[in-house]
Design a protein around this motif. Structure first.
Motif, PDB file in Angstrom:
ATOM      1  N   PRO A 173       1.446   3.772   1.182  1.00 47.59           N
ATOM      2  CA  PRO A 173       2.177   3.819   0.038  1.00 47.59           C
ATOM      3  C   PRO A 173       0.814   3.906  -1.189  1.00 47.59           C
ATOM      4  CG  PRO A 173       3.158   2.016   1.256  1.00 47.59           C
ATOM      5  CD  PRO A 173       1.974   2.699   1.966  1.00 47.59           C
ATOM      6  N   ARG A 174       1.317   4.535  -2.255  1.00 47.95           N
ATOM      7  CA  ARG A 174       0.260   4.365  -3.527  1.00 47.95           C
ATOM      8  C   ARG A 174      -0.222   3.328  -3.913  1.00 47.95           C
ATOM      9  NH1 ARG A 174      -2.021   9.374  -5.946  1.00 47.95           N
ATOM     10  NH2 ARG A 174      -2.919   8.544  -8.076  1.00 47.95           N
ATOM     11  N   LEU A 175      -1.552   3.291  -4.068  1.00 44.44           N
ATOM     12  CA  LEU A 175      -2.185   2.009  -4.433  1.00 44.44           C
ATOM     13  C   LEU A 175      -2.614   1.964  -5.829  1.00 44.44           C
ATOM     14  CD1 LEU A 175      -4.633   1.467  -1.348  1.00 44.44           C
ATOM     15  CD2 LEU A 175      -2.022   0.766  -1.742  1.00 44.44           C
ATOM     16  N   GLY A 176      -2.480   0.914  -6.413  1.00 43.91           N
ATOM     17  CA  GLY A 176      -2.875   0.538  -7.882  1.00 43.91           C
ATOM     18  C   GLY A 176      -1.849   1.001  -8.987  1.00 43.91           C
ATOM     19  N   GLY A 177      -0.955   1.723  -8.489  1.00 42.92           N
ATOM     20  CA  GLY A 177       0.152   2.202  -9.447  1.00 42.92           C
ATOM     21  C   GLY A 177      -0.626   3.062 -10.769  1.00 42.92           C
ATOM     22  N   ALA A 178       0.165   3.278 -11.914  1.00 45.06           N
ATOM     23  CA  ALA A 178      -0.206   4.134 -12.903  1.00 45.06           C
ATOM     24  C   ALA A 178      -1.472   3.249 -13.696  1.00 45.06           C
ATOM     25  CB  ALA A 178       0.999   4.461 -13.809  1.00 45.06           C
ATOM     26  N   ASP A 179      -1.453   1.912 -13.655  1.00 46.41           N
ATOM     27  CA  ASP A 179      -2.304   1.189 -14.460  1.00 46.41           C
ATOM     28  C   ASP A 179      -3.726   1.086 -13.788  1.00 46.41           C
ATOM     29  OD1 ASP A 179      -0.086   0.581 -16.304  1.00 46.41           O
ATOM     30  OD2 ASP A 179       0.483  -1.099 -15.118  1.00 46.41           O
ATOM     31  N   HIS A 180      -3.688   1.282 -12.608  1.00 47.79           N
ATOM     32  CA  HIS A 180      -5.059   1.086 -11.985  1.00 47.79           C
ATOM     33  C   HIS A 180      -5.395   2.209 -11.063  1.00 47.79           C
ATOM     34  CE1 HIS A 180      -3.993  -3.075 -13.038  1.00 47.79           C
ATOM     35  NE2 HIS A 180      -5.132  -3.184 -13.355  1.00 47.79           N
ATOM     36  N   LEU A 181      -5.410   3.438 -11.549  1.00 46.35           N
ATOM     37  CA  LEU A 181      -5.596   4.967 -10.720  1.00 46.35           C
ATOM     38  C   LEU A 181      -6.708   4.629  -9.973  1.00 46.35           C
ATOM     39  CD1 LEU A 181      -4.445   7.257 -13.546  1.00 46.35           C
ATOM     40  CD2 LEU A 181      -2.965   6.641 -11.296  1.00 46.35           C
ATOM     41  N   TRP A 182      -7.770   3.991 -10.368  1.00 46.87           N
ATOM     42  CA  TRP A 182      -9.032   4.194  -9.420  1.00 46.87           C
ATOM     43  C   TRP A 182      -8.931   3.313  -8.220  1.00 46.87           C
ATOM     44  CZ3 TRP A 182     -11.274  -0.505  -7.806  1.00 46.87           C
ATOM     45  CH2 TRP A 182     -10.731  -1.540  -8.430  1.00 46.87           C
ATOM     46  N   VAL A 183      -8.203   2.298  -8.000  1.00 47.53           N
ATOM     47  CA  VAL A 183      -7.612   1.611  -6.738  1.00 47.53           C
ATOM     48  C   VAL A 183      -7.395   2.951  -5.628  1.00 47.53           C
ATOM     49  CG1 VAL A 183      -6.224  -0.155  -5.769  1.00 47.53           C
ATOM     50  CG2 VAL A 183      -7.014  -0.530  -7.993  1.00 47.53           C
ATOM     51  N   ASN A 184      -6.532   3.531  -5.916  1.00 50.69           N
ATOM     52  CA  ASN A 184      -6.166   4.553  -5.155  1.00 50.69           C
ATOM     53  C   ASN A 184      -6.942   5.487  -4.696  1.00 50.69           C
ATOM     54  OD1 ASN A 184      -3.567   5.760  -3.649  1.00 50.69           O
ATOM     55  ND2 ASN A 184      -4.324   7.448  -4.497  1.00 50.69           N
ATOM     56  N   GLY A 185      -7.842   6.094  -5.798  1.00 49.19           N
ATOM     57  CA  GLY A 185      -8.960   6.837  -5.364  1.00 49.19           C
ATOM     58  C   GLY A 185     -10.005   6.310  -4.516  1.00 49.19           C
ATOM     59  N   LEU A 186     -10.296   4.875  -4.638  1.00 49.15           N
ATOM     60  CA  LEU A 186     -11.247   4.137  -3.739  1.00 49.15           C
ATOM     61  C   LEU A 186     -10.855   4.233  -2.424  1.00 49.15           C
ATOM     62  CD1 LEU A 186     -13.838   2.706  -3.712  1.00 49.15           C
ATOM     63  CD2 LEU A 186     -12.487   0.563  -4.121  1.00 49.15           C
ATOM     64  N   TYR A 187      -9.313   4.029  -2.214  1.00 53.19           N
ATOM     65  CA  TYR A 187      -8.800   3.886  -0.965  1.00 53.19           C
ATOM     66  C   TYR A 187      -8.951   5.176  -0.194  1.00 53.19           C
ATOM     67  CZ  TYR A 187      -5.157   4.514   2.466  1.00 53.19           C
ATOM     68  OH  TYR A 187      -4.420   4.788   3.682  1.00 53.19           O
ATOM     69  N   GLU A 188      -8.663   6.700  -1.026  1.00 52.27           N
ATOM     70  CA  GLU A 188      -8.947   7.589  -0.258  1.00 52.27           C
ATOM     71  C   GLU A 188     -10.123   8.114  -0.136  1.00 52.27           C
ATOM     72  OE1 GLU A 188      -6.748  10.518  -2.785  1.00 52.27           O
ATOM     73  OE2 GLU A 188      -4.891   9.698  -2.598  1.00 52.27           O
ATOM     74  N   ALA A 189     -11.307   7.568  -0.864  1.00 49.50           N
ATOM     75  CA  ALA A 189     -12.584   7.875  -0.618  1.00 49.50           C
ATOM     76  C   ALA A 189     -12.832   7.057   0.619  1.00 49.50           C
ATOM     77  CB  ALA A 189     -13.474   7.586  -1.666  1.00 49.50           C
ATOM     78  N   PHE A 190     -12.596   5.933   0.919  1.00 54.93           N
ATOM     79  CA  PHE A 190     -12.792   4.892   1.892  1.00 54.93           C
ATOM     80  C   PHE A 190     -12.087   5.645   3.132  1.00 54.93           C
ATOM     81  CE2 PHE A 190     -10.910   1.683   4.631  1.00 54.93           C
ATOM     82  CZ  PHE A 190     -12.152   1.022   5.271  1.00 54.93           C
ATOM     83  N   CYS A 191     -11.121   6.133   3.078  1.00 54.49           N
ATOM     84  CA  CYS A 191     -10.523   6.785   4.377  1.00 54.49           C
ATOM     85  C   CYS A 191     -11.399   8.105   4.628  1.00 54.49           C
ATOM     86  CB  CYS A 191      -9.185   7.338   4.078  1.00 54.49           C
ATOM     87  SG  CYS A 191      -7.913   6.042   3.754  1.00 54.49           S
ATOM     88  N   ILE A 192     -11.532   8.988   3.668  1.00 56.58           N
ATOM     89  CA  ILE A 192     -12.495  10.149   3.957  1.00 56.58           C
ATOM     90  C   ILE A 192     -13.984   9.950   4.601  1.00 56.58           C
ATOM     91  CG2 ILE A 192     -13.252  12.323   3.090  1.00 56.58           C
ATOM     92  CD1 ILE A 192     -11.177  12.056   0.960  1.00 56.58           C
TER      93      ILE A 192
END
Length: 370
Positions: free
Chosen positions: A255-274
């Motif tokens: 699921p999406r991480l960080g929500g609308a308030d902490h968008l960078w958290v999801n970006g960090l997750y995706e960078a970590f995965c890639i």
């Protein structure tokens, strides 16, 4: 890994299977996408990362297959082989998309009933070459470089990576390639955590912003895969296909991480995965072996199906999205029979495309382009 009886290099069957697993999740992502209220709550939230996984797999396989053959292989010969492999399904996907264009009746595509046939033919011809069309030629209204088959954008960048590899980046020493991968990885990380969307999506529009996103998403994973093919020393890992399939599903279904308030958290997750998880998955997959004939057949089927499925499924998704858009407020429980029907149809279409078109056309091209 499986030994090839014809004297060529051993074939990574498990990696083929993983490509098929990821392709099926892409279809699921596109089927759940129109049900989401925004990019924050799609049920298959990170399904788009399968594209980045495909790029890494491609770099690994191409490095493994071609890196030590350039004494006998020319640039033209390499590009011809890639053309033979990729282009037939590009043409088929664009053709099916063009045939279905006028039948996707929905208010979300107000332009499609105003497009003259001659313009559709021009867009189709350009699409068959994978040359991106400008926004002025967008005939669907989604600002895509390939409005007849949405997924064509990733093949455009796949070709760019292949051309860069063939023209010179293949000559980089392992040390220089490592520096290049670290640099492109840093660019990817910076983009992922600072992007206003909080993710790495993008690349499908012919403008400066999307071209930057597309190159960022392509250069690191493709050349990280190439580097991995050079430095990895696979060791036996038991049940590798099960472990890798589980990891692929866990990453793409997260699921999406960080929500609308902490968008960078999801970006960090995706960078970590890639940057870390996908190379680990490929390494484990390259270290595994098929345990029995059943697992070998599953991997072969998934591998053979993966590219046709990716290149033809969106033709059916267009009809599905149109139907969902014409039934506002429909829930997952109401739509799942139609989603299942579309998914099953995509599998059947992909298999038919493979057996009745892709394999015969590639065989014909091999005899004509020698």
């Amino acid at each position: 890994m499986n030994n090839n009886p014809f004297g060529t290099k051993p074939h990574y069957q498990l990696l083929d299977g993983l490509r098929g697993v990821a392709a099926m999740i892409v279809v699921c992502f596109h089927l759940t996408e129109p049900l989401a209220s925004s990019h924050l709550d799609n049920i298959v939230n990170h399904g788009y990362l399968a594209v980045d996984f495909f790029f890494l797999l491609s770099g690994f396989v191409i490095g493994y297959a071609y890196d030590d053959r350039w004494g006998q292989l020319t640039i033209g010969g390499f590009l011809r082989r890639r053309f033979e492999r990729l282009q037939p399904l590009v043409v088929l996907g664009m053709t099916l998309g063009a045939l279905g264009f006028y039948f996707t009746d929905s208010t979300i595509w107000p332009l499609i009933h105003t497009v003259p046939v001659w313009k559709l033919i021009v867009v189709w011809l350009i699409g068959c070459t994978l040359v991106p069309i400008p926004l002025s030629m967008d005939i669907r209204g989604w600002q895509e470089m390939h409005p007849l088959n949405s997924v064509g954008w990733s093949l455009f960048f796949e070709y760019i990576a292949n051309i860069l590899y063939g023209l010179g980046l293949r000559k980089l020493s392992t040390k220089a390639l490592t520096c290049f991968v670290v640099l492109t990885g840093a660019v990817l990380l910076h983009f992922a955590v600072t992007n206003l969307n909080g993710d790495v999506t993008g690349g499908w529009t012919l403008n400066g912003e999307h071209m930057r996103v597309g190159l960022t998403r392509t250069l690191f994973p493709f050349f990280a895969g190439l580097l991995l093919s050079r430095v990895a020393r696979p060791v036996y890992i038991n049940h590798a296909f099960v472990w890798c399939s589980g990891l692929v599903m866990a990453v793409l279904l997260m699921p999406r991480l960080g929500g609308a308030d902490h968008l960078w958290v999801n970006g960090l997750y995706e960078a970590f995965c890639i940057i870390l998880v996908f190379p680990l998955i490929v390494y484990i997959g390259a270290s595994g072996v098929v345990h029995n004939q059943r697992e070998a057949k599953i991997c072969q089927f998934l591998g053979n199906l993966s590219y046709p499925l990716y290149m033809t499924h969106y033709v059916l998704v267009y009809f599905y999205v149109a139907w969902v858009s014409n039934h506002k407020g429909i829930t997952l429980w109401q739509v799942w029979p139609y989603a299942l029907l579309t998914f099953s149809g995509a599998i059947v279409l992909a298999y038919a495309s493979l057996k009745w078109y892709d394999e015969p056309v590639r065989a014909w091209l091999r005899t004509k382009l020698k």
